[in-house]
Design a protein around this motif. Structure first.
Motif, short mmCIF file in Angstrom:
data_model
loop_
_atom_site.label_atom_id
_atom_site.label_comp_id
_atom_site.label_asym_id
_atom_site.label_seq_id
_atom_site.Cartn_x
_atom_site.Cartn_y
_atom_site.Cartn_z
N VAL A 1 0.84 -1.19 0.00
CA VAL A 1 0.00 0.00 0.00
C VAL A 1 0.88 1.23 0.00
O VAL A 1 1.72 1.40 0.86
N ALA B 1 -2.50 -1.15 -3.69
CA ALA B 1 -3.48 -0.10 -3.42
C ALA B 1 -2.82 1.15 -2.87
O ALA B 1 -1.82 1.08 -2.17
N THR C 1 -3.91 5.56 -1.64
CA THR C 1 -5.04 6.38 -1.23
C THR C 1 -4.69 7.86 -1.31
O THR C 1 -3.66 8.24 -1.87
N ALA D 1 -7.40 0.40 1.77
CA ALA D 1 -6.20 0.05 1.01
C ALA D 1 -5.39 -1.02 1.73
O ALA D 1 -4.92 -1.99 1.13
#
Length: 221
Positions: free
Chosen positions: A23, A128, A130, A204
């Motif tokens: 992440v 992922a 964010t 995430a």
């Protein structure tokens, strides 16, 4: 007492990306940003489009939105949408607006692929990332949205990665390429890594890192 130097160090530190379990995030998003990403409808102009003071061509033009401009939907009025664009609110003809992420409609992927895209099948490793408290401009110049993805440079902006099984976690199944990343690259002859925008750090982290086999990738011509 906090010195000028310590303030600068703190500001610089907040700008560093942190990679954890696949992440990448710059900071925890605000609640309002998460809510906006999860619920707001976005539309993209299919041609240069006038933003007007009312739902008619007789109303005064506020500004012209360029082709490919992304607006925030507010409401619908007899073939016109009330929208927000760059701090301005007005009305635009719905005829020249398409829902962001809705390009690939069920049952029409083959015709779209032949006219606008080259369809490829790849294995895709997905990580992922964010939002970063307002600093959310992608490499394409667009404001980051849920479902946007970073992909290797050989995959042009506007390309689509179609992963239906990701819809449960993300709310969308077709990921649009509008970003890049240092660790986002080709992993083999037929495998790539992409980084997908999630609405919150917690989501995430929960998603982590996943690999999907034989994914349709619609490469923008």
């Amino acid at each position: 007492m906090e010195t000028t130097f310590s303030k600068k160090v703190k500001q610089w530190t907040l700008g560093l990306a942190v990679a954890t379990f696949g992440v990448t995030t710059m900071a925890m998003p605000s609640e309002s940003l998460v809510a906006e990403a999860a619920s707001v409808k976005k539309y993209e102009t299919t041609d240069a489009l006038n933003l007007r003071t009312g739902a008619s061509v007789k109303n005064k033009r506020i500004l012209t939105i360029p082709k490919g401009g992304v607006v925030q939907y507010v409401s619908s009025h007899n073939g016109w949408y009330k929208v927000k664009y760059e701090g301005k609110t007005g009305y635009a003809s719905a005829k020249y607006l398409k829902r962001v992420g809705s390009t690939m409609k069920k049952g029409s992927t083959s015709s779209i692929a032949s006219s606008q895209y080259i369809k490829k099948t790849m294995d895709v490793e997905v990580t992922a990332y964010t939002f970063n408290h307002g600093a959310n401009i992608t490499a394409s110049g667009r404001k980051l949205q849920v479902g946007y993805t970073a992909a290797p440079r050989e995959i042009p902006f506007g390309s689509i990665v179609d992963i239906p099984s990701i819809e449960k976690q993300l709310g969308v199944k077709q990921l649009t390429v509008y970003d890049r990343g240092g660790a986002i690259k080709r992993l083999g002859t037929n495998k790539i890594r992409i980084d997908v925008a999630f609405p919150s750090y917690a989501q995430a982290i929960k998603f982590g890192r996943k690999t999907y086999k034989n994914v349709p990738v619609y490469v923008k011509r």
